[in-house]
Design a protein around this motif. Structure first.
Motif, PDB file in Angstrom:
ATOM      1  N   THR A   1     -81.395 -14.165  47.846  1.00 56.90           N
ATOM      2  CA  THR A   1     -80.225 -13.719  46.641  1.00 56.90           C
ATOM      3  C   THR A   1     -79.635 -14.809  45.687  1.00 56.90           C
ATOM      4  O   THR A   1     -79.813 -14.807  44.572  1.00 56.90           O
ATOM      5  CB  THR A   1     -79.024 -13.185  47.455  1.00 56.90           C
ATOM      6  OG1 THR A   1     -79.342 -11.892  48.152  1.00 56.90           O
ATOM      7  CG2 THR A   1     -77.806 -12.911  46.575  1.00 56.90           C
ATOM      8  N   ALA A   2     -79.646 -16.109  46.396  1.00 54.65           N
ATOM      9  CA  ALA A   2     -79.440 -17.225  45.837  1.00 54.65           C
ATOM     10  C   ALA A   2     -80.554 -17.513  44.711  1.00 54.65           C
ATOM     11  O   ALA A   2     -80.172 -18.145  43.457  1.00 54.65           O
ATOM     12  CB  ALA A   2     -79.460 -18.509  46.690  1.00 54.65           C
ATOM     13  N   THR A   3     -81.729 -17.362  45.088  1.00 54.29           N
ATOM     14  CA  THR A   3     -82.877 -17.688  43.742  1.00 54.29           C
ATOM     15  C   THR A   3     -82.791 -16.479  42.893  1.00 54.29           C
ATOM     16  O   THR A   3     -83.034 -16.885  41.537  1.00 54.29           O
ATOM     17  CB  THR A   3     -84.223 -17.498  44.701  1.00 54.29           C
ATOM     18  OG1 THR A   3     -84.422 -18.242  45.759  1.00 54.29           O
ATOM     19  CG2 THR A   3     -85.327 -17.528  43.549  1.00 54.29           C
ATOM     20  N   LYS A   4     -82.266 -15.271  42.986  1.00 58.55           N
ATOM     21  CA  LYS A   4     -82.238 -14.350  42.147  1.00 58.55           C
ATOM     22  C   LYS A   4     -81.199 -14.649  41.211  1.00 58.55           C
ATOM     23  O   LYS A   4     -81.201 -14.436  39.893  1.00 58.55           O
ATOM     24  CB  LYS A   4     -82.138 -12.806  42.708  1.00 58.55           C
ATOM     25  CG  LYS A   4     -83.664 -12.312  43.335  1.00 58.55           C
ATOM     26  CD  LYS A   4     -83.482 -10.965  44.064  1.00 58.55           C
ATOM     27  CE  LYS A   4     -84.619 -10.577  44.856  1.00 58.55           C
ATOM     28  NZ  LYS A   4     -84.618  -9.434  45.520  1.00 58.55           N
ATOM     29  N   ASP A   5     -80.126 -14.928  41.915  1.00 60.55           N
ATOM     30  CA  ASP A   5     -78.715 -15.602  41.132  1.00 60.55           C
ATOM     31  C   ASP A   5     -79.147 -16.657  40.188  1.00 60.55           C
ATOM     32  O   ASP A   5     -78.641 -16.707  38.997  1.00 60.55           O
ATOM     33  CB  ASP A   5     -77.578 -15.827  42.092  1.00 60.55           C
ATOM     34  CG  ASP A   5     -77.001 -14.537  42.736  1.00 60.55           C
ATOM     35  OD1 ASP A   5     -77.472 -13.567  42.156  1.00 60.55           O
ATOM     36  OD2 ASP A   5     -76.161 -15.059  43.774  1.00 60.55           O
ATOM     37  N   GLU A   6     -79.913 -17.366  40.638  1.00 59.53           N
ATOM     38  CA  GLU A   6     -80.367 -18.766  39.682  1.00 59.53           C
ATOM     39  C   GLU A   6     -81.121 -18.205  38.533  1.00 59.53           C
ATOM     40  O   GLU A   6     -81.084 -18.647  37.377  1.00 59.53           O
ATOM     41  CB  GLU A   6     -81.113 -19.868  40.534  1.00 59.53           C
ATOM     42  CG  GLU A   6     -81.447 -20.941  39.703  1.00 59.53           C
ATOM     43  CD  GLU A   6     -80.238 -21.562  38.978  1.00 59.53           C
ATOM     44  OE1 GLU A   6     -80.811 -22.345  38.047  1.00 59.53           O
ATOM     45  OE2 GLU A   6     -79.155 -21.779  39.624  1.00 59.53           O
ATOM     46  N   ALA A   7     -82.011 -16.958  38.624  1.00 53.34           N
ATOM     47  CA  ALA A   7     -82.810 -16.712  37.809  1.00 53.34           C
ATOM     48  C   ALA A   7     -81.817 -15.939  36.624  1.00 53.34           C
ATOM     49  O   ALA A   7     -82.003 -16.042  35.456  1.00 53.34           O
ATOM     50  CB  ALA A   7     -83.779 -15.575  38.330  1.00 53.34           C
ATOM     51  N   ALA A   8     -80.964 -15.362  36.990  1.00 53.40           N
ATOM     52  CA  ALA A   8     -80.004 -14.746  36.064  1.00 53.40           C
ATOM     53  C   ALA A   8     -79.330 -15.733  35.460  1.00 53.40           C
ATOM     54  O   ALA A   8     -79.006 -15.677  34.153  1.00 53.40           O
ATOM     55  CB  ALA A   8     -79.035 -13.662  37.018  1.00 53.40           C
ATOM     56  N   ARG A   9     -78.678 -16.832  36.048  1.00 50.34           N
ATOM     57  CA  ARG A   9     -77.960 -17.978  35.427  1.00 50.34           C
ATOM     58  C   ARG A   9     -78.846 -18.538  34.436  1.00 50.34           C
ATOM     59  O   ARG A   9     -78.650 -19.232  33.405  1.00 50.34           O
ATOM     60  CB  ARG A   9     -77.475 -18.704  36.465  1.00 50.34           C
ATOM     61  CG  ARG A   9     -76.233 -18.435  37.223  1.00 50.34           C
ATOM     62  CD  ARG A   9     -75.347 -19.354  37.978  1.00 50.34           C
ATOM     63  NE  ARG A   9     -76.485 -20.073  39.122  1.00 50.34           N
ATOM     64  CZ  ARG A   9     -76.373 -19.423  40.337  1.00 50.34           C
ATOM     65  NH1 ARG A   9     -75.695 -18.239  40.713  1.00 50.34           N
ATOM     66  NH2 ARG A   9     -77.067 -19.801  41.248  1.00 50.34           N
ATOM     67  N   ALA A  10     -80.158 -18.845  34.911  1.00 48.31           N
ATOM     68  CA  ALA A  10     -81.026 -19.502  33.729  1.00 48.31           C
ATOM     69  C   ALA A  10     -81.369 -18.504  32.547  1.00 48.31           C
ATOM     70  O   ALA A  10     -81.350 -19.220  31.430  1.00 48.31           O
ATOM     71  CB  ALA A  10     -82.659 -19.757  34.593  1.00 48.31           C
ATOM     72  N   VAL A  11     -81.351 -17.213  32.587  1.00 48.17           N
ATOM     73  CA  VAL A  11     -81.634 -16.591  31.390  1.00 48.17           C
ATOM     74  C   VAL A  11     -80.139 -16.870  30.666  1.00 48.17           C
ATOM     75  O   VAL A  11     -80.287 -16.702  29.410  1.00 48.17           O
ATOM     76  CB  VAL A  11     -81.652 -15.081  31.677  1.00 48.17           C
ATOM     77  CG1 VAL A  11     -81.442 -14.371  30.565  1.00 48.17           C
ATOM     78  CG2 VAL A  11     -83.047 -14.986  32.327  1.00 48.17           C
ATOM     79  N   GLU A  12     -79.111 -16.660  31.319  1.00 45.05           N
ATOM     80  CA  GLU A  12     -77.938 -17.058  30.577  1.00 45.05           C
ATOM     81  C   GLU A  12     -77.621 -18.362  29.969  1.00 45.05           C
ATOM     82  O   GLU A  12     -77.430 -18.516  28.756  1.00 45.05           O
ATOM     83  CB  GLU A  12     -76.546 -16.916  31.266  1.00 45.05           C
ATOM     84  CG  GLU A  12     -75.245 -16.809  30.935  1.00 45.05           C
ATOM     85  CD  GLU A  12     -75.030 -15.768  29.658  1.00 45.05           C
ATOM     86  OE1 GLU A  12     -74.328 -16.118  28.843  1.00 45.05           O
ATOM     87  OE2 GLU A  12     -75.660 -14.834  29.745  1.00 45.05           O
ATOM     88  N   ARG A  13     -78.070 -19.360  30.402  1.00 50.30           N
ATOM     89  CA  ARG A  13     -78.146 -20.854  30.012  1.00 50.30           C
ATOM     90  C   ARG A  13     -79.250 -20.636  28.809  1.00 50.30           C
ATOM     91  O   ARG A  13     -78.814 -21.265  27.663  1.00 50.30           O
ATOM     92  CB  ARG A  13     -78.767 -21.707  30.950  1.00 50.30           C
ATOM     93  CG  ARG A  13     -77.651 -22.198  32.094  1.00 50.30           C
ATOM     94  CD  ARG A  13     -78.263 -23.385  32.887  1.00 50.30           C
ATOM     95  NE  ARG A  13     -79.487 -23.249  33.602  1.00 50.30           N
ATOM     96  CZ  ARG A  13     -79.470 -22.489  34.656  1.00 50.30           C
ATOM     97  NH1 ARG A  13     -78.660 -22.429  35.355  1.00 50.30           N
ATOM     98  NH2 ARG A  13     -80.869 -22.657  35.295  1.00 50.30           N
ATOM     99  N   LEU A  14     -80.277 -19.803  28.815  1.00 48.76           N
ATOM    100  CA  LEU A  14     -81.107 -19.772  27.817  1.00 48.76           C
ATOM    101  C   LEU A  14     -80.431 -19.295  26.569  1.00 48.76           C
ATOM    102  O   LEU A  14     -80.787 -19.428  25.503  1.00 48.76           O
ATOM    103  CB  LEU A  14     -82.398 -18.912  28.273  1.00 48.76           C
ATOM    104  CG  LEU A  14     -83.491 -18.550  26.990  1.00 48.76           C
ATOM    105  CD1 LEU A  14     -83.990 -19.756  26.486  1.00 48.76           C
ATOM    106  CD2 LEU A  14     -84.563 -17.841  27.344  1.00 48.76           C
ATOM    107  N   ARG A  15     -80.102 -18.160  26.669  1.00 55.02           N
ATOM    108  CA  ARG A  15     -78.952 -17.360  25.780  1.00 55.02           C
ATOM    109  C   ARG A  15     -77.956 -18.279  25.068  1.00 55.02           C
ATOM    110  O   ARG A  15     -77.976 -18.218  23.865  1.00 55.02           O
ATOM    111  CB  ARG A  15     -78.405 -15.914  26.326  1.00 55.02           C
ATOM    112  CG  ARG A  15     -79.442 -14.947  26.879  1.00 55.02           C
ATOM    113  CD  ARG A  15     -78.812 -13.827  27.303  1.00 55.02           C
ATOM    114  NE  ARG A  15     -77.821 -13.344  26.238  1.00 55.02           N
ATOM    115  CZ  ARG A  15     -76.764 -12.519  26.546  1.00 55.02           C
ATOM    116  NH1 ARG A  15     -76.223 -12.611  27.841  1.00 55.02           N
ATOM    117  NH2 ARG A  15     -76.173 -11.878  25.672  1.00 55.02           N
ATOM    118  N   VAL A  16     -77.455 -19.009  25.809  1.00 52.41           N
ATOM    119  CA  VAL A  16     -76.369 -19.952  25.326  1.00 52.41           C
ATOM    120  C   VAL A  16     -76.997 -21.044  24.382  1.00 52.41           C
ATOM    121  O   VAL A  16     -76.764 -21.432  23.141  1.00 52.41           O
ATOM    122  CB  VAL A  16     -75.360 -20.695  26.440  1.00 52.41           C
ATOM    123  CG1 VAL A  16     -74.630 -21.916  25.845  1.00 52.41           C
ATOM    124  CG2 VAL A  16     -74.642 -19.589  26.936  1.00 52.41           C
ATOM    125  N   ALA A  17     -78.201 -21.490  24.905  1.00 52.29           N
ATOM    126  CA  ALA A  17     -78.892 -22.497  24.178  1.00 52.29           C
ATOM    127  C   ALA A  17     -79.460 -21.912  22.914  1.00 52.29           C
ATOM    128  O   ALA A  17     -79.535 -22.521  21.744  1.00 52.29           O
ATOM    129  CB  ALA A  17     -80.148 -23.246  25.049  1.00 52.29           C
TER     130      ALA A  17
END
Length: 155
Positions: A11-27
């Motif tokens: 779950t933590a790994t999947k949450d990190e993937a979602a957060r990584a996509v959000e960081r990409l969208r912000v960038a």
């Protein structure tokens, strides 16, 4: 490791993937704002050039309307973008042999690729070369799903 710990780790790994996509969208949003004011062609012009190059690679003739529809802008906006690309020596127009009122957009120098026009795309392609075929397939599938979700938003 216990089953509960394994599930929590997944779950933590999947949450990190979602957060990584959000960081990409912000960038990407920040980059888009910087490009509008500081560094060269807009993201729309870059998307148009990628589409023009891809179409040329497939020997598929495209019109300004095709490009406008692909990048999601009006034909009037695309006319201005294409004018700038033509002035910059990146594209030219040829007559459509089947319709004298229509024209095709073609790159002037396909060998130029996007390296000079969009160095970020070149850098991303180099990063992708480091992925295994399996990782690339999983990542591509995931990002295609994210892209579909983004495109469905606010419609």
């Amino acid at each position: 490791m216990s089953t509960t710990a394994t599930k929590e780790s997944a779950t933590a790994t999947k949450d990190e993937a979602a957060r990584a996509v959000e960081r990409l969208r912000v960038a990407e949003a920040r980059l888009s704002r910087r490009r509008q004011t500081q560094c060269g062609p807009s993201e729309t012009a870059r998307a148009a050039m990628r589409f023009i190059y891809d179409s040329a690679d497939e020997s598929r003739p495209i019109t300004p309307t095709d490009i406008a529809e692909h990048v999601g802008v009006s034909t009037a906006s695309m006319a201005g973008i294409l004018h700038g690309l033509r002035q910059g020596g990146l594209v030219t127009f040829t007559k459509n042999p089947d319709d004298g009122r229509s024209k095709f957009v073609v790159p002037l120098d396909r060998n130029a690729d996007l390296e000079d026009f969009d160095p970020l795309t070149t850098h991303i392609r180099r990063l992708a070369e480091r992925l295994s075929a399996e990782d690339a397939a999983v990542l591509s599938h995931f990002l295609d799903q994210v892209t579909s979700a983004v495109e469905r938003e606010c419609r």
